[in-house]
Design a protein around this motif. Structure first.
Motif, PDB file in Angstrom:
ATOM      1  N   ALA A  68      51.338  56.868  75.369  1.00 32.53           N
ATOM      2  CA  ALA A  68      51.015  56.018  73.919  1.00 32.53           C
ATOM      3  C   ALA A  68      51.313  54.186  74.327  1.00 32.53           C
ATOM      4  O   ALA A  68      50.618  53.551  73.954  1.00 32.53           O
ATOM      5  CB  ALA A  68      51.390  55.934  72.628  1.00 32.53           C
ATOM      6  N   GLY A  69      51.933  54.360  74.964  1.00 28.26           N
ATOM      7  CA  GLY A  69      53.053  53.523  74.486  1.00 28.26           C
ATOM      8  C   GLY A  69      52.233  51.871  76.091  1.00 28.26           C
ATOM      9  O   GLY A  69      51.831  51.194  75.629  1.00 28.26           O
ATOM     10  N   LEU A  70      51.125  52.823  76.850  1.00 25.16           N
ATOM     11  CA  LEU A  70      50.737  52.579  77.188  1.00 25.16           C
ATOM     12  C   LEU A  70      49.419  51.467  76.770  1.00 25.16           C
ATOM     13  O   LEU A  70      48.864  50.597  77.184  1.00 25.16           O
ATOM     14  CB  LEU A  70      50.277  53.299  78.751  1.00 25.16           C
ATOM     15  N   SER A  71      49.235  52.157  75.947  1.00 25.39           N
ATOM     16  CA  SER A  71      47.576  51.539  74.856  1.00 25.39           C
ATOM     17  C   SER A  71      48.361  50.655  73.985  1.00 25.39           C
ATOM     18  O   SER A  71      47.431  50.016  72.528  1.00 25.39           O
ATOM     19  CB  SER A  71      46.337  53.458  74.752  1.00 25.39           C
ATOM     20  N   PRO A 129      40.750  47.507  77.497  1.00 25.83           N
ATOM     21  CA  PRO A 129      42.329  47.813  78.539  1.00 25.83           C
ATOM     22  C   PRO A 129      42.969  46.883  77.706  1.00 25.83           C
ATOM     23  O   PRO A 129      42.857  45.714  77.387  1.00 25.83           O
ATOM     24  CB  PRO A 129      41.242  48.331  79.397  1.00 25.83           C
ATOM     25  N   ASN A 130      44.449  46.677  78.076  1.00 24.29           N
ATOM     26  CA  ASN A 130      45.192  45.949  78.088  1.00 24.29           C
ATOM     27  C   ASN A 130      45.723  45.383  79.849  1.00 24.29           C
ATOM     28  O   ASN A 130      45.522  46.170  80.763  1.00 24.29           O
ATOM     29  CB  ASN A 130      46.443  45.707  76.995  1.00 24.29           C
ATOM     30  N   ALA A 131      46.686  44.554  79.622  1.00 28.22           N
ATOM     31  CA  ALA A 131      47.045  44.152  80.973  1.00 28.22           C
ATOM     32  C   ALA A 131      47.932  45.287  81.910  1.00 28.22           C
ATOM     33  O   ALA A 131      48.211  45.235  82.977  1.00 28.22           O
ATOM     34  CB  ALA A 131      48.662  43.234  80.698  1.00 28.22           C
ATOM     35  N   ALA A 132      48.247  46.340  80.760  1.00 30.19           N
ATOM     36  CA  ALA A 132      49.712  47.287  81.380  1.00 30.19           C
ATOM     37  C   ALA A 132      47.898  48.113  82.525  1.00 30.19           C
ATOM     38  O   ALA A 132      48.143  48.887  83.703  1.00 30.19           O
ATOM     39  CB  ALA A 132      49.969  47.918  80.372  1.00 30.19           C
ATOM     40  N   HIS A 133      47.028  48.246  81.572  1.00 28.47           N
ATOM     41  CA  HIS A 133      46.100  49.557  82.240  1.00 28.47           C
ATOM     42  C   HIS A 133      45.542  49.020  83.541  1.00 28.47           C
ATOM     43  O   HIS A 133      45.737  49.264  84.975  1.00 28.47           O
ATOM     44  CB  HIS A 133      44.481  48.846  81.352  1.00 28.47           C
ATOM     45  N   TYR A 134      44.959  47.946  83.203  1.00 30.08           N
ATOM     46  CA  TYR A 134      45.050  47.243  85.121  1.00 30.08           C
ATOM     47  C   TYR A 134      46.006  46.795  85.750  1.00 30.08           C
ATOM     48  O   TYR A 134      45.458  47.139  86.995  1.00 30.08           O
ATOM     49  CB  TYR A 134      43.779  45.398  84.426  1.00 30.08           C
ATOM     50  N   ALA A 135      47.087  46.417  85.611  1.00 26.58           N
ATOM     51  CA  ALA A 135      48.127  46.471  86.813  1.00 26.58           C
ATOM     52  C   ALA A 135      47.772  47.904  87.428  1.00 26.58           C
ATOM     53  O   ALA A 135      48.438  48.255  88.296  1.00 26.58           O
ATOM     54  CB  ALA A 135      49.458  45.755  85.725  1.00 26.58           C
ATOM     55  N   MET A 136      48.293  48.884  86.473  1.00 34.56           N
ATOM     56  CA  MET A 136      48.017  50.220  86.748  1.00 34.56           C
ATOM     57  C   MET A 136      47.085  51.161  87.671  1.00 34.56           C
ATOM     58  O   MET A 136      47.251  51.503  88.572  1.00 34.56           O
ATOM     59  CB  MET A 136      47.835  51.225  85.527  1.00 34.56           C
ATOM     60  N   ALA A 137      46.054  50.608  87.780  1.00 37.43           N
ATOM     61  CA  ALA A 137      44.526  50.273  88.507  1.00 37.43           C
ATOM     62  C   ALA A 137      44.863  49.661  90.041  1.00 37.43           C
ATOM     63  O   ALA A 137      44.766  49.561  90.550  1.00 37.43           O
ATOM     64  CB  ALA A 137      43.514  49.395  88.018  1.00 37.43           C
ATOM     65  N   GLY A 181      46.185  48.128  70.991  1.00 37.95           N
ATOM     66  CA  GLY A 181      45.823  47.915  69.179  1.00 37.95           C
ATOM     67  C   GLY A 181      45.751  49.470  69.055  1.00 37.95           C
ATOM     68  O   GLY A 181      45.076  49.931  67.613  1.00 37.95           O
ATOM     69  N   ILE A 182      46.437  50.349  69.668  1.00 41.02           N
ATOM     70  CA  ILE A 182      46.107  51.738  69.336  1.00 41.02           C
ATOM     71  C   ILE A 182      46.749  52.217  68.392  1.00 41.02           C
ATOM     72  O   ILE A 182      47.751  52.257  69.477  1.00 41.02           O
ATOM     73  CB  ILE A 182      45.419  52.666  70.805  1.00 41.02           C
ATOM     74  N   PRO A 183      47.053  52.749  67.473  1.00 44.51           N
ATOM     75  CA  PRO A 183      48.873  53.489  67.370  1.00 44.51           C
ATOM     76  C   PRO A 183      49.076  54.742  67.823  1.00 44.51           C
ATOM     77  O   PRO A 183      48.566  55.298  67.918  1.00 44.51           O
ATOM     78  CB  PRO A 183      48.617  53.351  65.755  1.00 44.51           C
ATOM     79  N   THR A 184      50.664  54.442  67.705  1.00 39.25           N
ATOM     80  CA  THR A 184      51.147  55.924  68.561  1.00 39.25           C
ATOM     81  C   THR A 184      51.121  56.561  67.490  1.00 39.25           C
ATOM     82  O   THR A 184      50.790  56.261  66.459  1.00 39.25           O
ATOM     83  CB  THR A 184      52.550  55.371  68.952  1.00 39.25           C
ATOM     84  N   TYR A 185      51.585  57.502  67.655  1.00 41.40           N
ATOM     85  CA  TYR A 185      51.562  58.892  67.307  1.00 41.40           C
ATOM     86  C   TYR A 185      53.083  58.900  66.230  1.00 41.40           C
ATOM     87  O   TYR A 185      52.690  59.082  65.259  1.00 41.40           O
ATOM     88  CB  TYR A 185      50.971  59.954  67.318  1.00 41.40           C
ATOM     89  N   VAL A 238      55.357  55.746  82.189  1.00 38.18           N
ATOM     90  CA  VAL A 238      55.272  54.679  81.882  1.00 38.18           C
ATOM     91  C   VAL A 238      54.638  55.238  79.612  1.00 38.18           C
ATOM     92  O   VAL A 238      53.936  55.837  79.411  1.00 38.18           O
ATOM     93  CB  VAL A 238      53.851  54.062  81.960  1.00 38.18           C
ATOM     94  N   GLY A 239      55.807  54.386  79.036  1.00 36.84           N
ATOM     95  CA  GLY A 239      54.848  54.425  77.429  1.00 36.84           C
ATOM     96  C   GLY A 239      54.712  55.446  77.086  1.00 36.84           C
ATOM     97  O   GLY A 239      53.967  55.746  76.038  1.00 36.84           O
ATOM     98  N   THR A 240      56.068  56.895  77.344  1.00 37.20           N
ATOM     99  CA  THR A 240      55.673  58.186  76.274  1.00 37.20           C
ATOM    100  C   THR A 240      57.687  58.378  76.650  1.00 37.20           C
ATOM    101  O   THR A 240      58.374  58.731  77.966  1.00 37.20           O
ATOM    102  CB  THR A 240      55.221  59.112  77.112  1.00 37.20           C
ATOM    103  N   SER A 241      57.610  59.195  74.879  1.00 39.50           N
ATOM    104  CA  SER A 241      58.642  59.826  75.320  1.00 39.50           C
ATOM    105  C   SER A 241      58.791  61.340  75.460  1.00 39.50           C
ATOM    106  O   SER A 241      59.953  61.538  76.535  1.00 39.50           O
ATOM    107  CB  SER A 241      59.317  59.540  73.420  1.00 39.50           C
TER     108      SER A 241
END
Ligand SMILES: [Zn+2]
Length: 258
Positions: free
Chosen positions: A29-32, A91-99, A36-40, A199-202
């Motif tokens: 979730a931290g990636l997104s 997508p945010n900068a993190a999604h594009y950087a992963m791609a 604007g997507i709320p984490t669980y 990335v972005g997950t507990s």
């Protein structure tokens, strides 16, 4: 500007990427979050505020797929706060950087717990969605995936054009087994990884939590990117403490330097 400690961990991570031949990432979730997507979980998380979802959705689907589809379509039309947020998300900068890491040949595969489809939209090609993809439907008999908008909802439940099996939204519900093909692919990737990026997950939810441990046991270094400490932090070889939308692009920048 990055502070010196963060800059050092980014350089350490870049050095691990340069030595790696088959890096695999696990994202959550931290990636997104910055889309604007709320984490669980966590402060402001959907589950924290509204409680964890009930487990009866899967039971209902098994008993009465037609009723489940009707409810599901009504819900989509009415829209929950969570689904409305995903509908708006880009997508945010993190999604594009992963791609970009994938296109640079630095990242072989991504296992994601996210259902938002944003890594695909950003251009990642080798993605296994362990909890499914909200933009797809899945045949419960043969496992074939369809674009949700391509299926005919005139009669419910919709059926698979290949085998006649009942279709369901691809998103894995509580109580529903993780699709075997996705799970097998994750194990294959975790087994093959010579570097593992989280990335972005507990990484507390099984089976996803197992993949970094599997890779680590086989000697793959572990990089954690997360603004907060997690259960994996003690095992990580490099910890990048910062939001993915800042730190993953910074990692790409470092790897672009010959
Ligand atoms: Zn089928």
């Amino acid at each position: 500007m990055m502070d010196a400690a963060l800059d050092k961990t980014l350089r350490d991570a870049a050095a691990l990427f340069r030595r790696s031949r088959y890096a695999v990432a696990l994202t959550g979730a931290g990636l997104s979050a910055e889309s604007g997507i709320p984490t669980y979980r966590g402060t402001g998380g959907v589950w924290t505020r509204f409680g964890e979802p009930t487990i009866d959705g899967w039971d209902l689907f098994c008993q009465d797929p037609e009723a489940w589809w009707k409810l599901s379509i009504e819900h989509r039309v009415g829209g929950s706060e969570f689904s409305a947020a995903i509908d708006r998300a880009v997508p945010n900068a993190a999604h594009y950087a992963m791609a970009e890491l994938e296109q640079m040949g630095r990242l072989a595969h991504v296992i994601t717990q996210n259902i938002d489809n944003l890594q695909n939209v950003a251009g990642s090609r080798h993605v296994t969605e362990i909890h499914g993809n909200r933009a797809k439907a899945r045949c419960m008999s043969c496992g074939l995936r369809y674009r949700l908008e391509s299926i005919d909802l005139a009669t419910l439940p919709p059926h698979c054009a290949e085998c006649g099996g009942v279709l369901k939204n691809d998103v894995v519900m509580f109580g529903e087994p993780i699709p075997a093909d996705a799970l097998e692919e994750c194990y294959r990737q975790a087994f093959r990884a010579d570097l593992f990026l989280v990335v972005g997950t507990s990484a507390v939810v099984y089976p996803a939590a197992e993949f970094p441990l599997m890779a680590k046991r086989r000697g793959a270094p572990l990089i954690e990117i997360n603004p907060e400490e997690t259960a994996l932090s003690d095992l990580a070889d490099v910890i990048i403490r910062g939001p993915a939308a800042v730190t993953v692009p910074a990692l790409v920048e470092l790897l672009l330097i010959p």
